[in-house]
Design a protein around this motif. Structure first.
Motif, PDB file in Angstrom:
ATOM      1  N   GLU A 100       0.757  -1.276   0.058  1.00  0.00           N
ATOM      2  CA  GLU A 100       0.041   0.056  -0.057  1.00  0.00           C
ATOM      3  C   GLU A 100       0.769   1.121  -0.084  1.00  0.00           C
ATOM      4  O   GLU A 100       2.011   1.232   0.603  1.00  0.00           O
ATOM      5  CB  GLU A 100      -0.911   0.280   1.199  1.00  0.00           C
ATOM      6  CG  GLU A 100      -1.967  -1.072   1.490  1.00  0.00           C
ATOM      7  CD  GLU A 100      -2.758  -0.930   2.548  1.00  0.00           C
ATOM      8  OE1 GLU A 100      -3.262   0.235   2.811  1.00  0.00           O
ATOM      9  OE2 GLU A 100      -2.901  -1.982   3.183  1.00  0.00           O
ATOM     10  N   TYR A 102       0.251   5.790   0.309  1.00  0.00           N
ATOM     11  CA  TYR A 102      -0.337   6.649   0.774  1.00  0.00           C
ATOM     12  C   TYR A 102       0.267   8.292   0.527  1.00  0.00           C
ATOM     13  O   TYR A 102       1.431   8.120   0.831  1.00  0.00           O
ATOM     14  CB  TYR A 102      -0.902   6.908   2.313  1.00  0.00           C
ATOM     15  CG  TYR A 102      -1.560   5.634   2.480  1.00  0.00           C
ATOM     16  CD1 TYR A 102      -2.832   5.349   2.396  1.00  0.00           C
ATOM     17  CD2 TYR A 102      -0.948   4.550   2.998  1.00  0.00           C
ATOM     18  CE1 TYR A 102      -3.669   4.155   2.945  1.00  0.00           C
ATOM     19  CE2 TYR A 102      -1.531   3.316   3.465  1.00  0.00           C
ATOM     20  CZ  TYR A 102      -2.946   3.164   3.078  1.00  0.00           C
ATOM     21  OH  TYR A 102      -3.303   1.917   3.645  1.00  0.00           O
ATOM     22  N   SER A 108      -4.777  10.454   0.517  1.00  0.00           N
ATOM     23  CA  SER A 108      -5.417   9.436  -0.127  1.00  0.00           C
ATOM     24  C   SER A 108      -4.119   8.295  -0.566  1.00  0.00           C
ATOM     25  O   SER A 108      -3.111   8.484  -0.357  1.00  0.00           O
ATOM     26  CB  SER A 108      -5.994   9.730  -1.354  1.00  0.00           C
ATOM     27  OG  SER A 108      -4.824  10.255  -2.292  1.00  0.00           O
TER      28      SER A 108
END
Length: 108
Positions: A100, A102, A108
């Motif tokens: 992931e 960000y 976001s």
């Protein structure tokens, strides 16, 4: 996405970053570090001009790039071609998966 970490001698930083950007990366992060591996350690001058000694660690830059999986081979090849001198101590390249990511500015 993939994370590519290239640990290369600091003296090769300019040509490696240029090659990475030409290969399609949108940005890089550089950390100036010191390390010890199979490469020769430099001879440095001490506080007095006459004093010389072999440095305990080499100056190494860790260049980090986050790219789409489709660009990994192109970026890795660009790094290898730019950093290679044919001698021990040219560096290492590590590729890992980014689960992931960000963006702090956009949250976001």
């Amino acid at each position: 996405m993939k994370r590519i970490d290239a640990m290369i001698p600091s003296i090769r930083r300019g040509v490696v970053v240029e090659a990475i950007m030409k290969a399609g990366a949108t940005g890089v992060t550089i950390a100036e570090t010191r390390g010890r591996g199979s490469g020769e350690r430099p001879l440095v001058r001490g506080p007095r001009a006459a004093a010389r000694y072999i440095a305990e660690y080499n100056r190494i830059d860790c260049i980090t790039v986050i790219v789409d999986e489709s660009k990994v081979n192109v970026i890795v090849n660009a790094i290898m071609n730019a950093a290679n001198t044919g001698k021990a101590g040219d560096g290492k390249i590590l590729v890992s998966t980014v689960e992931e990511a960000y963006d702090v500015a956009t949250k976001s």
